[in-house]
Structure formats: structure tokens, C-alpha cells
Write a protein that holds these residues in place. Structure first.
Motif, PDB file in Angstrom:
ATOM      1  N   LEU A 106       3.699  69.200  34.313  1.00  0.00           N
ATOM      2  CA  LEU A 106       5.079  69.668  34.430  1.00  0.00           C
ATOM      3  C   LEU A 106       6.040  68.541  34.082  1.00  0.00           C
ATOM      4  O   LEU A 106       7.036  68.734  33.382  1.00  0.00           O
ATOM      5  CB  LEU A 106       5.337  70.158  35.869  1.00  0.00           C
ATOM      6  CG  LEU A 106       6.761  70.593  36.182  1.00  0.00           C
ATOM      7  CD1 LEU A 106       7.189  71.717  35.251  1.00  0.00           C
ATOM      8  CD2 LEU A 106       6.881  71.048  37.640  1.00  0.00           C
ATOM      9  N   LYS A 109       6.413  68.149  30.468  1.00  0.00           N
ATOM     10  CA  LYS A 109       7.205  69.249  29.918  1.00  0.00           C
ATOM     11  C   LYS A 109       8.694  69.014  30.173  1.00  0.00           C
ATOM     12  O   LYS A 109       9.534  69.171  29.283  1.00  0.00           O
ATOM     13  CB  LYS A 109       6.772  70.584  30.560  1.00  0.00           C
ATOM     14  CG  LYS A 109       6.503  71.692  29.557  1.00  0.00           C
ATOM     15  CD  LYS A 109       6.297  73.035  30.238  1.00  0.00           C
ATOM     16  CE  LYS A 109       7.584  73.774  30.445  1.00  0.00           C
ATOM     17  NZ  LYS A 109       7.496  74.956  31.296  1.00  0.00           N
ATOM     18  N   LEU A 110       9.009  68.621  31.395  1.00  0.00           N
ATOM     19  CA  LEU A 110      10.400  68.353  31.746  1.00  0.00           C
ATOM     20  C   LEU A 110      10.963  67.243  30.867  1.00  0.00           C
ATOM     21  O   LEU A 110      12.095  67.303  30.398  1.00  0.00           O
ATOM     22  CB  LEU A 110      10.504  67.942  33.212  1.00  0.00           C
ATOM     23  CG  LEU A 110      10.196  69.028  34.243  1.00  0.00           C
ATOM     24  CD1 LEU A 110      10.048  68.426  35.629  1.00  0.00           C
ATOM     25  CD2 LEU A 110      11.296  70.074  34.231  1.00  0.00           C
ATOM     26  N   SER A 113      11.810  68.469  27.465  1.00  0.00           N
ATOM     27  CA  SER A 113      13.072  69.208  27.485  1.00  0.00           C
ATOM     28  C   SER A 113      14.257  68.251  27.530  1.00  0.00           C
ATOM     29  O   SER A 113      15.256  68.434  26.837  1.00  0.00           O
ATOM     30  CB  SER A 113      13.072  70.153  28.687  1.00  0.00           C
ATOM     31  OG  SER A 113      14.374  70.435  29.104  1.00  0.00           O
TER      32      SER A 113
END
Lengths: 335, 335
Positions: A106, A109-110, A113
Motif C-alpha cells: 500500500l 502505491k500511495l 500516487s
DNA sequence: CATGAAAATTGGAACGATCCAAAAGATCGA
DNA sequence: TCGATCTTTTGGATCGTTCCAATTTTCATG
């Protein structure tokens, strides 16, 4: 719903060129005060809103700092996040706060972004585990990044690290307990493979060794719930244990509640010290001794280091340690 | 440090036009799978990073949701923020979390910054006080905005409001205390002029009226520190008081500690109920009864409502209330 | 009043994606 | 093989700012 006004609209209204409007926007001193006011009036009248996307595209900065925290529910981190956000806001930066929840996938992924959004810098307290997927893209994009409180990437020339001097703090706390005449001191909570745990354990072990005492280790999560559980276990499995240094305040506060359930008097039957000195330490009963890490100050220092890096290219030193100190209260001193 | 690759570079490498690359980027089904893979390979090889600023400029959305919280240090809000962020991240939105610290001027400034950044939507638990400077720009920019937990702007057609059914919760809690035979129930904490306080007070007052009992009010801040102080004051000034319903869990937990200091046995001498049912309630000693507001579920519902608004233009109803329920524990039931 | 330097203003080419309309390719039945 | 139709692909204008170089204005001085 009509189109948002642009600098061209403002320019037309103020009777100047859009370049002049742009100059005003950036507070350039080379535009006459009188003209600048004209432009500002036009902006007000039209309800102009600056379009950062366009500015960013042309090459200036986004005005966005990413903050990735491994556990946002921990008040210690919340305080850090809130203070950092305030300090950055004062310098005109917005903060994207994200919670990786100790999940490296995660987290990666963050981070992706955030990079897409074009953050100017990143502050990260990384999740434990594989860190490449998080740090490599940052390195590739050349984004100024600060590791705080936890180090998961060794390239500290790229990702400077700053934290507290935990080893000194835990040594001080342990010596304090030894000085009070305790015989068996446990270190409760925290996973052994994590760097923070290791640092805090190091000071504890060193102080015990000085006094010729044996360590007693109860590893575990770093939550209130674990502290509660640990209190029960320590009474059942180690009846000779008369003091505990906890990984953090949450564990200590959990133990405080757990020991109360067991009918143990904290401060005399069992001495207890936490770590972090969150606000609640002074409000619990009995009040909790704790190794104080002034996270608000740390957050401001972090913000300052970051802003220095962004504005002057001043790269912070690869590793920095903020001082900590023991705040003795009733949970270790007794009443 | 070389320039970041753009879709044009990717297109050149993959031997297609940049339009095709753009199509792939948006996962359009009308590009042949084979071609799409070619493009994706090229992206990987070049380390291509999507540039949202450029996309935004041309007219698509930023993929950013703003969250403004009046007190990020309160674990209840932290949990809300963390859950909301997770839910939005799953839908591809990044979240800008900001703490207004109950300061309307700061709140307005933060909102201005968010609008500049082009947030697609805003979720706000507004600071108490003058709200126009915060909401007017949102209305002007036509940004979908949800008021949660607190309502400061009455234009609920523009800014739908959702919260918990506090009045029912406090009535249930008050009846519970009355049923246990308490004679004098105080309502502790919260400022009377705030809507949440009023709602919680309403249920309390109604239930007292049913039983022909007199209210006892100790207004104040909503912090642990105030609870601690309130415990002292209530003992000194209202010795007949044998139960308290607190504005929130922090106040109740503060009282718990304060009453312990005073030597009062919570659960028999004094019955205590909090509000929110944060995790700590089940971990305190004695365990704290509380009106449970499932904030994680509420956060997910909020995210769902927002995503519906953003994708289908589905405007949420002007006012929604999530159910709450009392979780009785030792602090009201005794042992 | 002319002159040059300094100060203030301006035009227009970027930036990197999207998206429309149009072109090119593929597929199929007759 | 030839259109007709459907699927893929493509040029190029566009979004709202910044920033460079060039131009115009201002002003002090000779």
C-alpha cells in the motif's frame, strides 16, 4: 455554471497584459504598486482562483508535500502529522497525509500516487519490510525525501534520516529504575527486528549490563491492547518482575489498565515507564513516567530542514538525533 | 538529471502516436491489446511517470479529495481520517488531510489552498464560528462538499450534511443510567453553543424530563484534561451527583482518571458513560460504557456518497443520520 | 530638450496531457 | 474483388500558467 476566470480575463479587466498579472501573482517587486493594485482589484471582482495545475505544468512547483505514516492512529504520529502540516502550511505548502498501515505494498502505491501528483518533497516514516518499491521511484524522480523516526532505506545521502536519541533515553529510564532499587526490569512491546525497538533495547541492555542485571523481554505489538495482555502475562509468568520499561506510552497505558485489573499498585508493587510522553501520561492515574520525545518540536525541525532543502538546496545531514529526556512521575516514583 | 519522459517519448519508443499512449493510459478498450502491451512495455522501460498537472489542465479531474478536520488530535477524527483516506485511495483518489485546529481563519486559508490545488471534492468537519469565508469559495467553484459530524453552513442543498443520531444515543444512555437507579445525572463537557453539544444534550434532557429529573450541566472543553478537572469539580460542588454522561470518551476517560485520584469507585459510587466508543473504552479500567458511533463504517459510507456524487452526479440527501447504540460496560454497570 | 539607463510592461513560445474529428486498417458478405 | 461497416490509430488544437527576450515608459542628468 460559467467558466472560471483566468489570468487573461483578469488582464483584460485590469487593462494590462497577462504577463503582468502573472508577475503580480508571484509578488514580483518589478511591477509598479499602482498597477499591482489594479490587478488585485480585478482579481477580487472576478473571483479569480489561481490554477496550480497550469503553473505546475509550466515548470514551477506544486506546493505539495507528501507525508506517509505507518500508523496514523497512534497519537504520537498524529501529533507529528498535525504539527508538520501546520508548519508547512505556514510556508505555503499543502500536505498530503497518508497512512500506510504498516503495509509496504500500500505504501508503494500511495507513493506512486504522490509522485504523480508531483509532490515537491516527501516525509516518510516507512512501513517495516521491503522498501525498494517505495524508495526507488523517489530516487528516480529526484524528489527530496526525509526518512523520519524509522530508517528503511540505507541511501541516507539521498534520503537523510532523522529521529530521536532513543538509546540514551532508554538507558536513562533503566538507570532510573535501577536507582529506585528494582530487581527485575522487563522491556515490554515492540518487534525485535525493527530498528526503533533495537535502539530502545540497546540503551536498556547497556544499563542493565552496567548493573549486572539480566534482561527480561516481552516482545509484541505496540498497542494499548498488547499492554493490557502483557500485564496479565507478566504477572503470571514472571512474578519476580517489579518494573517495566515499555516500548511506547500506548503499551504502558495498556499495562497500567491491565495491572489495575490485577489489583497491582503501580508505583510500588510494579514500576512502569513509557516512551514518547504523549499528553495522556500526565492525565492517567497514576501519572505515567515517560521518556519525553518532543514530537511537536521535532516536527517543526523536520519542516525547517525540508524547507531549507527545497528553497536553498541545503541537503540535511545523513543522520540526525534529537535529544530526549526522562520525565519521572508517579508510575515509577510511587506516591 | 535528465528530463522526465513524456507520453511523446513513450509513443516514439513504442512506435505509435501519443494519442494512442493517452488512450492506453486511460485504459480505453478501443486500443488493440497487442498495441497496449507495446505501449506499457515502453513505459516500463523509460520509467514513465504520469503527469497529472498536464492532464488536469486539459480538463480532467485531479484525483484529489480535501479533508478538513477541526481537531485531528482527537482519536475519533483520526480514525475517521484514516478510514476515509483508505476508502478513497481504493477508488484512486489521494486525500489532502488538514487540521483547522478549530480556527476559522486558518480553515478558510486551508480551503483556499485546496481549491487552488483543484480538489475534486471536499469533506469537512467545520470549525465552530464564521463559516462564510470557508463555504462561499466552495460554492463559487461548485466543488462537491460534504459536511460531516458538524453543520456550520445551512445551504444543505449545496453542502449535504451527515452525522450520527446523537439525540437518540444520549437518550438511550440517560435512560440506562436512570434504570440503574441513579438520582442525579450530570452532562459533562462540550460547549453549549455548538450543534453537537445541543444534539447530545437534547436526548439527555428529554430522558430526564420523562423521569421528572433535573439536569445538571458542566460545560467545558472536550479534552481529557477537562475531564480530569471536571471530576474534581463535580465532587466538590455537587456531592449528590452519582452519574455522568460525558460529551465524549476523552472527557469520560479524563474523569475516570480524575475520579480514581479522588478515590471514587467508578461503577458504583459514580456511574460514567462516554460518547464515541473509541478503542480505548474497552481497554480502560474500569471499562468505559459508551455510546458507540461506528466511525469506520461512517467513513466508508461518506466515501461511498462522495464517489457517487463525483462519478454519477448523485447528490446525497441534505441530511443523513447514522444509527448509534449504547455499549454498557463496567463504568456504568459496576462489576 | 536630448540622451541613456533603469524600470515596467508585453508578446508568444513553451509545458504534457486530452479529445475531437478524421484517416487508416481490418473484416465480411456478395 | 469491391464496397460497406466496424475497429484502431492519428494529427493537432487546446487548457492556463511561466518566463525569456524584446519593447515601451519613466526619469535623472547633461
Amino acid at each position: 455554471m460559467k467558466r472560471r476566470p483566468t489570468i487573461t480575463d483578469v488582464a483584460a479587466r485590469a487593462g494590462v497584459s497577462k504577463s503582468t498579472v502573472s508577475l503580480v501573482l508571484q509578488g514580483s517587486p518589478q511591477v509598479r504598486a499602482e498597477t499591482a493594485n489594479l490587478v488585485r482589484d480585478a482579481m477580487r471582482e472576478l473571483g479569480y482562483v489561481y490554477n496550480r495545475a497550469a503553473a505546475t505544468l509550466r515548470g514551477s512547483s506544486v506546493g505539495l508535500v507528501g507525508l506517509v505514516i505507518n500508523d496514523l492512529r497512534n497519537p504520537f504520529f498524529t501529533e507529528f502529522a498535525a504539527s508538520l502540516q501546520m508548519a508547512l502550511a505556514a510556508a505555503g505548502y499543502a500536505t498530503v497525509i497518508s497512512n500506510s498501515d504498516e503495509n509496504t505494498a500500500l505504501q508503494a502505491k500511495l507513493m506512486g500516487s504522490m509522485i504523480e501528483h508531483g509532490v515537491d518533497a516527501v516525509v516518510i516514516c516507512p512501513a517495516h519490510g521491503e522498501a525498494g518499491a517505495t524508495f526507488d521511484p523517489l530516487a528516480r524522480a529526484g524528489i527530496p525525501t526525509l526518512q523520519v523516526l524509522r530508517k528503511m532505506d540505507e541511501r541516507t545521502d539521498l534520503f537523510p534520516f532523522s529521529s530521536f536519541d532513543y538509546a540514551h533515553g532508554s538507558a536513562e529510564a533503566t538507570r532510573h529504575l535501577i536507582g529506585l532499587g528494582t530487581r527485575r526490569i522487563a522491556f515490554v512491546g515492540g518487534q525485535d527486528e525493527r530498528s526503533i525497538t533495537q535502539e530502545r533495547m540497546a540503551g536498556y541492555s547497556a544499563a542493565l549490563a552496567e548493573a549486572g542485571m539480566e534482561p527480561l523481554r516481552l516482545p509484541g505489538r505496540t498497542s494499548r491492547a498488547f499492554g493490557l495482555e502483557a500485564a496479565r502475562r507478566i504477572r503470571a509468568e514472571h512474578p519476580d518482575c517489579d518494573a517495566a520499561l515499555c516500548f511506547n506510552d500506548l503499551v504502558a497505558l495498556g499495562m497500567l489498565a491491565g495491572l489495575a485489573r490485577e489489583g497491582v499498585v503501580v508505583g510500588s508493587d510494579m514500576r512502569l515507564i513509557g516512551f514518547d510522553d504523549i499528553e495522556e501520561c500526565a492525565l492517567s492515574w497514576p501519572q505515567l513516567s515517560s521518556v519525553s520525545c518532543d514530537i511537536a518540536v521535532f516536527a517543526r525541525d523536520t519542516a525547517a530542514a525540508l524547507l531549507g532543502w527545497l528553497s536553498d538546496g541545503q541537503i540535511p545531514p545523513p543522520e540526525q538525533r534529537a535529544a530526549v529526556h526522562l520525565v519521572p512521575r508517579a508510575s515509577s516514583l510511587g506516591n
